[in-house]
Design a protein around this motif. Structure first.
Motif, PDB file in Angstrom:
ATOM      1  N   ALA A 256      -7.547   2.962  -1.526  1.00  0.00           N
ATOM      2  CA  ALA A 256      -7.794   1.744  -2.304  1.00  0.00           C
ATOM      3  C   ALA A 256      -8.565   2.049  -3.589  1.00  0.00           C
ATOM      4  O   ALA A 256      -9.642   2.640  -3.533  1.00  0.00           O
ATOM      5  N   VAL A 311      -3.021   2.087  -3.546  1.00  0.00           N
ATOM      6  CA  VAL A 311      -2.833   0.769  -4.159  1.00  0.00           C
ATOM      7  C   VAL A 311      -4.018   0.509  -5.083  1.00  0.00           C
ATOM      8  O   VAL A 311      -5.145   0.918  -4.786  1.00  0.00           O
ATOM      9  N   SER A 312      -3.766  -0.170  -6.204  1.00  0.00           N
ATOM     10  CA  SER A 312      -4.891  -0.555  -7.069  1.00  0.00           C
ATOM     11  C   SER A 312      -4.863  -2.055  -7.333  1.00  0.00           C
ATOM     12  O   SER A 312      -3.795  -2.673  -7.334  1.00  0.00           O
ATOM     13  N   CYS A 342      -6.893  -4.726  -1.696  1.00  0.00           N
ATOM     14  CA  CYS A 342      -5.706  -3.851  -1.601  1.00  0.00           C
ATOM     15  C   CYS A 342      -4.854  -4.196  -0.373  1.00  0.00           C
ATOM     16  O   CYS A 342      -3.633  -4.135  -0.428  1.00  0.00           O
TER      17      CYS A 342
END
Ligand SMILES: [Zn+2]
Length: 393
Positions: A256, A311-312, A342
């Motif tokens: 994340a 994921v951002s 995230c």
């Protein structure tokens, strides 16, 4: 200290762990290779409960009660996301209020085993306080190097431990390698973000999650990621449990990051094998703002190995996650709340499926970064004693 190895998962090189080695000669990070396992159920502190997973002698540890943090079930998040189970591993319950204490404890044991009397670190926040606390407890001369523009309100909570605190002007990026070089020359053990025993310390997060879930493994473990040492350690921890026959599978991992500093998520999305320096990083999630993570390449390889993802999320999503977690009694610093944001995004995109389970790692206390209060619309009421009856209706 017993005989153990450090291995580079990238080039395969091995080193004697009883020597001060901090990185592989190929430039990539090193992992502890040690076959011991076992749990002392009479103990809560990680240094004692999981000591069999480390090559140290009892007297080499200087425990401060690190580990044994709560795994809190949040039914509201599970209901919101359509998941079977969502839990938060609250690492703010550690002695210096962040997960860093696990790695620091292991590094201090290693430094003592190797005969060091001086330790240090390079940090902008959590790690500075953690190394200062353990250095003080161990009675070791402790050097904390911080950024030249670090504010006084962040210096004082480190200085209070009575350590040598140096605010260093110049390129902060260079401090990581420069400290390791000078440490070797001056006999100071620099326990920076992703040195072998820092990652090896993070393994106990996985051990505790598995234990609390009755040795079943969640579908997803969501880890806020900066240098990459913590997620590497957590992955190694689940590997060690599997190897010891305590669990029967690996979870998938969600790395994340904040969109404002997302070198790993950016490289992952591009299908790249290596991270590149993230230009102009800027995010409220300061604790995970590392534009060129030293364990970035290694993290990318591990994510692919375990069908995992990076994921951002935006600043707005992070602030909302911080408020939503606090509204459930869990007040984490902004970086610690990136996992919830995230997970929401990964569920909306279909990466995380209906009915799955997830554990979010809340890495540090919200009180570590009070500047984030300004991002929230906080309010309260003033009244007189006479008006109180009216207000409490
Ligand atoms: Zn290597």
């Amino acid at each position: 200290m017993k005989k153990a190895l450090f291995r580079c998962k990238t080039c395969g090189a091995e080193y004697d762990a009883r020597k001060p080695v901090f990185r592989c000669s190929c430039g990539e990070p090193l992992d502890l290779v040690w076959d011991g396992s076992g749990i002392d159920h009479s103990q809560r502190c990680q240094a004692k409960r999981y000591s069999a997973f480390y090559p140290f002698e009892d007297e080499e540890w200087v425990p401060l009660g690190e580990g044994g943090t709560p795994l809190v079930e949040v039914k509201a998040f599970a209901a919101e996301l359509g998941l079977a189970d969502v839990r938060v591993k609250n690492e703010s319950a550690n002695p210096s209020w962040s997960f860093k204490d696990r790695g620091t404890a292991a590094c201090v044991a290693h430094a003592r085993a190797l005969g060091y009397s001086r330790i240090g670190t390079v940090s902008t926040g959590n790690m500075a306080a953690s190394v200062a606390a353990f250095g003080a407890a161990a009675g070791m001369e402790t050097f904390i190097l911080v950024k030249g523009d670090m504010a006084e309100e962040k210096m004082a909570p480190v200085a209070i431990y009575g350590v040598k605190l140096l605010r260093v002007q110049g390129a902060y990026d260079m401090l990581y390698s420069e400290s390791l070089r000078l440490g070797e020359e001056r006999g100071i053990y620099f326990m920076n973000s992703d040195v072998p025993f820092r990652a090896a310390g993070s393994r106990t997060i996985s051990f505790e999650i598995a234990e609390d879930l009755g040795f079943s493994v969640p579908d997803w473990v969501v880890v806020p990621t900066s240098a990459g040492g913590n997620i590497r350690g957590i992955i190694n921890g689940f590997e060690d449990l599997l190897k010891a026959g305590m669990t029967d599978r690996m979870p998938r991992f969600l790395c994340a990051q904040a969109a404002g500093c997302s070198p790993i998520a950016t490289a992952f999305a591009a299908g790249a094998g290596k991270v590149t320096r993230f230009p102009s990083p800027h995010t409220i999630a300061h604790a995970i703002e590392n534009p060129f993570p030293p364990s970035g390449n290694r993290t990318l390889s591990e994510l692919r190995k375990y069908s995992s993802v990076a994921v951002s999320v935006s600043e707005e999503e992070i602030v909302k996650a911080q408020a939503d977690m606090a509204h459930r009694g869990l007040f984490g610093q902004p970086g610690s709340c990136v996992p919830l944001a995230c997970l929401r995004k990964a569920k909306a995109e279909g990466t995380v499926a209906e009915g799955q389970s997830a554990v979010l790692i809340m890495t540090g206390s919200g009180l570590k970064y009070t500047a984030a209060f300004a991002a929230h619309r906080l309010n309260w009421l003033d009244c007189s004693l006479e008006e109180l009856g009216e207000k409490l209706k």
